[in-house]
Design a protein around this motif. Structure first.
Motif, PDB file in Angstrom:
ATOM      1  N   PHE A 323       2.232  70.075 -56.143  1.00 24.72           N
ATOM      2  CA  PHE A 323       2.199  71.489 -55.748  1.00 24.72           C
ATOM      3  C   PHE A 323       0.789  71.927 -55.364  1.00 24.72           C
ATOM      4  O   PHE A 323       0.630  72.861 -54.582  1.00 24.72           O
ATOM      5  CB  PHE A 323       2.760  72.362 -56.873  1.00 24.72           C
ATOM      6  CG  PHE A 323       4.217  72.659 -56.706  1.00 24.72           C
ATOM      7  CD1 PHE A 323       4.654  73.844 -56.146  1.00 24.72           C
ATOM      8  CD2 PHE A 323       5.176  71.725 -57.077  1.00 24.72           C
ATOM      9  CE1 PHE A 323       5.992  74.106 -55.958  1.00 24.72           C
ATOM     10  CE2 PHE A 323       6.516  71.979 -56.904  1.00 24.72           C
ATOM     11  CZ  PHE A 323       6.935  73.170 -56.340  1.00 24.72           C
ATOM     12  N   GLU A 324      -0.226  71.272 -55.895  1.00 27.49           N
ATOM     13  CA  GLU A 324      -1.589  71.561 -55.443  1.00 27.49           C
ATOM     14  C   GLU A 324      -1.758  71.146 -53.977  1.00 27.49           C
ATOM     15  O   GLU A 324      -2.397  71.848 -53.194  1.00 27.49           O
ATOM     16  CB  GLU A 324      -2.593  70.826 -56.338  1.00 27.49           C
ATOM     17  CG  GLU A 324      -2.742  71.447 -57.720  1.00 27.49           C
ATOM     18  CD  GLU A 324      -3.620  70.617 -58.638  1.00 27.49           C
ATOM     19  OE1 GLU A 324      -4.018  69.499 -58.226  1.00 27.49           O
ATOM     20  OE2 GLU A 324      -3.893  71.068 -59.767  1.00 27.49           O
ATOM     21  N   ASN A 325      -1.154  70.001 -53.615  1.00 26.41           N
ATOM     22  CA  ASN A 325      -1.208  69.557 -52.216  1.00 26.41           C
ATOM     23  C   ASN A 325      -0.403  70.487 -51.310  1.00 26.41           C
ATOM     24  O   ASN A 325      -0.815  70.779 -50.177  1.00 26.41           O
ATOM     25  CB  ASN A 325      -0.675  68.124 -52.110  1.00 26.41           C
ATOM     26  CG  ASN A 325      -1.542  67.125 -52.854  1.00 26.41           C
ATOM     27  OD1 ASN A 325      -2.740  67.347 -53.031  1.00 26.41           O
ATOM     28  ND2 ASN A 325      -0.947  66.030 -53.298  1.00 26.41           N
ATOM     29  N   ILE A 326       0.759  70.938 -51.796  1.00 29.93           N
ATOM     30  CA  ILE A 326       1.580  71.875 -51.024  1.00 29.93           C
ATOM     31  C   ILE A 326       0.829  73.190 -50.821  1.00 29.93           C
ATOM     32  O   ILE A 326       0.831  73.769 -49.729  1.00 29.93           O
ATOM     33  CB  ILE A 326       2.925  72.116 -51.736  1.00 29.93           C
ATOM     34  CG1 ILE A 326       3.766  70.834 -51.731  1.00 29.93           C
ATOM     35  CG2 ILE A 326       3.702  73.253 -51.071  1.00 29.93           C
ATOM     36  CD1 ILE A 326       4.995  70.916 -52.613  1.00 29.93           C
ATOM     37  N   TYR A 327       0.155  73.662 -51.882  1.00 26.34           N
ATOM     38  CA  TYR A 327      -0.638  74.901 -51.803  1.00 26.34           C
ATOM     39  C   TYR A 327      -1.724  74.770 -50.740  1.00 26.34           C
ATOM     40  O   TYR A 327      -1.916  75.670 -49.904  1.00 26.34           O
ATOM     41  CB  TYR A 327      -1.247  75.191 -53.167  1.00 26.34           C
ATOM     42  CG  TYR A 327      -2.185  76.375 -53.193  1.00 26.34           C
ATOM     43  CD1 TYR A 327      -1.712  77.663 -53.428  1.00 26.34           C
ATOM     44  CD2 TYR A 327      -3.553  76.209 -52.999  1.00 26.34           C
ATOM     45  CE1 TYR A 327      -2.572  78.745 -53.456  1.00 26.34           C
ATOM     46  CE2 TYR A 327      -4.421  77.281 -53.027  1.00 26.34           C
ATOM     47  CZ  TYR A 327      -3.926  78.555 -53.262  1.00 26.34           C
ATOM     48  OH  TYR A 327      -4.777  79.621 -53.287  1.00 26.34           O
ATOM     49  N   ALA A 328      -2.433  73.626 -50.753  1.00 23.07           N
ATOM     50  CA  ALA A 328      -3.516  73.419 -49.779  1.00 23.07           C
ATOM     51  C   ALA A 328      -2.970  73.371 -48.354  1.00 23.07           C
ATOM     52  O   ALA A 328      -3.580  73.909 -47.424  1.00 23.07           O
ATOM     53  CB  ALA A 328      -4.260  72.127 -50.110  1.00 23.07           C
ATOM     54  N   ALA A 329      -1.798  72.736 -48.183  1.00 17.61           N
ATOM     55  CA  ALA A 329      -1.214  72.627 -46.842  1.00 17.61           C
ATOM     56  C   ALA A 329      -0.770  73.992 -46.314  1.00 17.61           C
ATOM     57  O   ALA A 329      -0.998  74.318 -45.144  1.00 17.61           O
ATOM     58  CB  ALA A 329      -0.028  71.662 -46.881  1.00 17.61           C
ATOM     59  N   ILE A 330      -0.143  74.805 -47.155  1.00 19.62           N
ATOM     60  CA  ILE A 330       0.313  76.137 -46.730  1.00 19.62           C
ATOM     61  C   ILE A 330      -0.884  77.029 -46.423  1.00 19.62           C
ATOM     62  O   ILE A 330      -0.855  77.824 -45.479  1.00 19.62           O
ATOM     63  CB  ILE A 330       1.214  76.754 -47.819  1.00 19.62           C
ATOM     64  CG1 ILE A 330       2.536  75.978 -47.900  1.00 19.62           C
ATOM     65  CG2 ILE A 330       1.504  78.225 -47.525  1.00 19.62           C
ATOM     66  CD1 ILE A 330       3.464  76.455 -48.986  1.00 19.62           C
ATOM     67  N   ARG A 331      -1.944  76.890 -47.184  1.00 21.00           N
ATOM     68  CA  ARG A 331      -3.147  77.687 -46.930  1.00 21.00           C
ATOM     69  C   ARG A 331      -3.762  77.348 -45.567  1.00 21.00           C
ATOM     70  O   ARG A 331      -4.396  78.194 -44.931  1.00 21.00           O
ATOM     71  CB  ARG A 331      -4.167  77.444 -48.041  1.00 21.00           C
ATOM     72  CG  ARG A 331      -5.325  78.420 -48.040  1.00 21.00           C
ATOM     73  CD  ARG A 331      -6.188  78.223 -49.258  1.00 21.00           C
ATOM     74  NE  ARG A 331      -6.672  76.851 -49.373  1.00 21.00           N
ATOM     75  CZ  ARG A 331      -7.411  76.408 -50.387  1.00 21.00           C
ATOM     76  NH1 ARG A 331      -7.724  77.225 -51.384  1.00 21.00           N
ATOM     77  NH2 ARG A 331      -7.811  75.154 -50.412  1.00 21.00           N
ATOM     78  N   GLU A 332      -3.535  76.084 -45.125  1.00 17.41           N
ATOM     79  CA  GLU A 332      -4.038  75.672 -43.807  1.00 17.41           C
ATOM     80  C   GLU A 332      -3.106  76.075 -42.676  1.00 17.41           C
ATOM     81  O   GLU A 332      -3.387  75.807 -41.507  1.00 17.41           O
ATOM     82  CB  GLU A 332      -4.231  74.152 -43.795  1.00 17.41           C
ATOM     83  CG  GLU A 332      -5.323  73.648 -44.734  1.00 17.41           C
ATOM     84  CD  GLU A 332      -6.698  74.172 -44.368  1.00 17.41           C
ATOM     85  OE1 GLU A 332      -6.972  74.302 -43.152  1.00 17.41           O
ATOM     86  OE2 GLU A 332      -7.483  74.471 -45.285  1.00 17.41           O
ATOM     87  N   GLY A 333      -1.947  76.670 -43.022  1.00 14.15           N
ATOM     88  CA  GLY A 333      -1.051  77.180 -41.993  1.00 14.15           C
ATOM     89  C   GLY A 333       0.238  76.418 -41.803  1.00 14.15           C
ATOM     90  O   GLY A 333       1.037  76.772 -40.926  1.00 14.15           O
TER      91      GLY A 333
END
Length: 420
Positions: A323-333
């Motif tokens: 979920f940390e990786n998912i969070y980073a990906a969504i923050r990038e758009g």
């Protein structure tokens, strides 16, 4: 006529601060609601001034921080069952139109002494001091976690606190129901194992030493299986205190390992790979995360903040890292479905449902459906585990009893043959 100072939210969620004249607080509440406002705080201005003057004149010492008036000593946090009941009752009172402060006082008055009552006393004191409900609850982490506080905060901002509390109550009730079913299904196997362990301990501690003395008196040669049984019995007699110490030590070691980030990831990865039990853990985590995330999104919490809260409710380092990786990906758009598929922590069905939910703007509804499906699967798997444990326990207990009987009767038969 008394003058009341109030804070409220309008239909757009904007904060309104004003005063109103009314014969009573209830009448003031009614007049404010007729204006289309949602009251978050109300206080009689003259009474507030008198209280301030009185306190200043008496110069009473301030209460020590952390000790609330009327609170009692308590250890630990609030039980989920009690918090679930409180949330449902608060939701009902808010739906009936009562002021939040009065609702909290009613629930605090009927609560039994304990962590929840102390937390409510603290919340009431903070609200009387000018804090909002979410701010006051955030100061009571033993009772209200980040999920609870953020949903209440979203309800205050949107002027729909009673609706948010209803969703929160439903979320807590479903989580409590799943937990209760899992625990209830494991009670019978745990009881059987405990009783069987107690019987084996009794045999090893009291019965085997008596047979050992008989064998020594007759000075007969013992077979290997009997020697093994007597050796185990001697260990139980001499080191019985290690029996409860061993599982406690294992638990402590696991806790120490989990303090390290890498150690926690390895332990949680192993737990997910345990046959059958790992599937139960995995599906229950997915169900919990999906319902948490769906509830937060439906309540108006921003997606990034909702992901952080959902990540913290996982309770597993493997899912937390994903979920940390998912969070980073969504923050990038990016969308949520792409990094979720790359994480490989859920089935393709879940990824596709999330993808459809994002496309149609009904992500919360899809997440609810995922949670419902996985909760049902968890119940089926738990029932299967219990059905598997019953014959397995019978076989294991039969082997233990058979081993003891054979080990004791083999030298007795030899002894009788020698005597005859």
């Amino acid at each position: 006529m008394p003058v009341f100072q109030y804070e409220a939210m309008d239909n757009t969620g904007l904060e309104v601060k004003d005063t109103i004249e009314a014969p009573s607080e209830q009448e003031a509440q009614q007049q404010i609601r007729e204006k289309g406002f949602f009251v978050t705080k109300i206080q009689e201005r003259t009474r507030a001034k008198k209280k301030g003057a009185k306190k200043g004149a008496e110069k009473k010492p301030a209460r020590p921080q952390g000790k609330k008036k009327g609170g009692t000593f308590s250890i630990g946090g609030v039980r989920s069952k009690h918090l679930c009941t409180f949330t449902r009752q608060l939701s009902t009172l808010q739906d009936a139109g009562l002021p939040i402060l009065r609702s909290l006082r009613i629930l605090e008055g009927q609560s039994k002494p304990g962590p929840l009552k102390n937390a409510l006393i603290g919340v009431i004191d903070d609200i009387e001091g000018g804090s909002t409900l979410s701010e006051a609850m955030s100061k009571q982490p033993k009772a209200f976690d980040n999920l609870y506080v953020n949903m209440v905060k979203a309800g205050e901002a949107g002027g729909a606190l009673e609706v948010i509390l209803q969703r929160l109550a439903e979320f807590k009730e479903k989580a409590q129901s799943l937990k209760r079913k899992v625990i209830g299904a494991m009670i019978y196997p745990a009881a059987v194992i405990t009783v069987a362990g107690g019987i084996v301990f009794f045999i090893m501690y009291y019965i085997i030493p008596k047979f050992k003395k008989i064998f020594e008196d007759f000075d007969t040669e013992l077979p290997g299986i009997t020697i093994t049984l007597i050796a185990f019995s001697d260990w139980v007699v001499n080191y019985w205190f290690l029996i409860p110490a061993i599982p406690i030590s294992i638990y402590v070691v696991i806790k120490i390992i989990k303090k390290n980030k890498t150690g926690a990831f390895v332990m949680d990865w192993i737990a997910l790979r345990v046959p059958l039990l790992g599937k139960i853990i995995e599906k229950s985590i997915i169900a919990r995360i999906s319902r948490t995330l769906g509830t937060l999104i439906a309540s108006g919490v921003p997606i990034l903040e909702a992901l952080i809260i959902a990540r913290d409710t996982a309770g597993n380092a493997v899912f937390r890292r994903a979920f940390e990786n998912i969070y980073a990906a969504i923050r990038e758009g990016e969308s949520m479905a792409v990094p979720l598929k790359e994480a490989r922590i859920v089935d393709d069905m879940v990824v596709n449902m999330v993808d459809v939910g994002e496309e149609t703007g009904a992500l919360d509804t899809m997440l609810y459906k995922v949670a419902d499906v996985y909760e049902e699967e968890v119940e089926v798997l738990v029932d299967g585990l219990v059905n598997l444990l019953e014959p397995l326990m019978v076989v294991i207990l039969g082997l233990i009893v058979g081993f003891i009987v054979i080990a004791l009767f083999m030298p007795l038969i030899k002894l009788l043959n020698d005597l005859s």
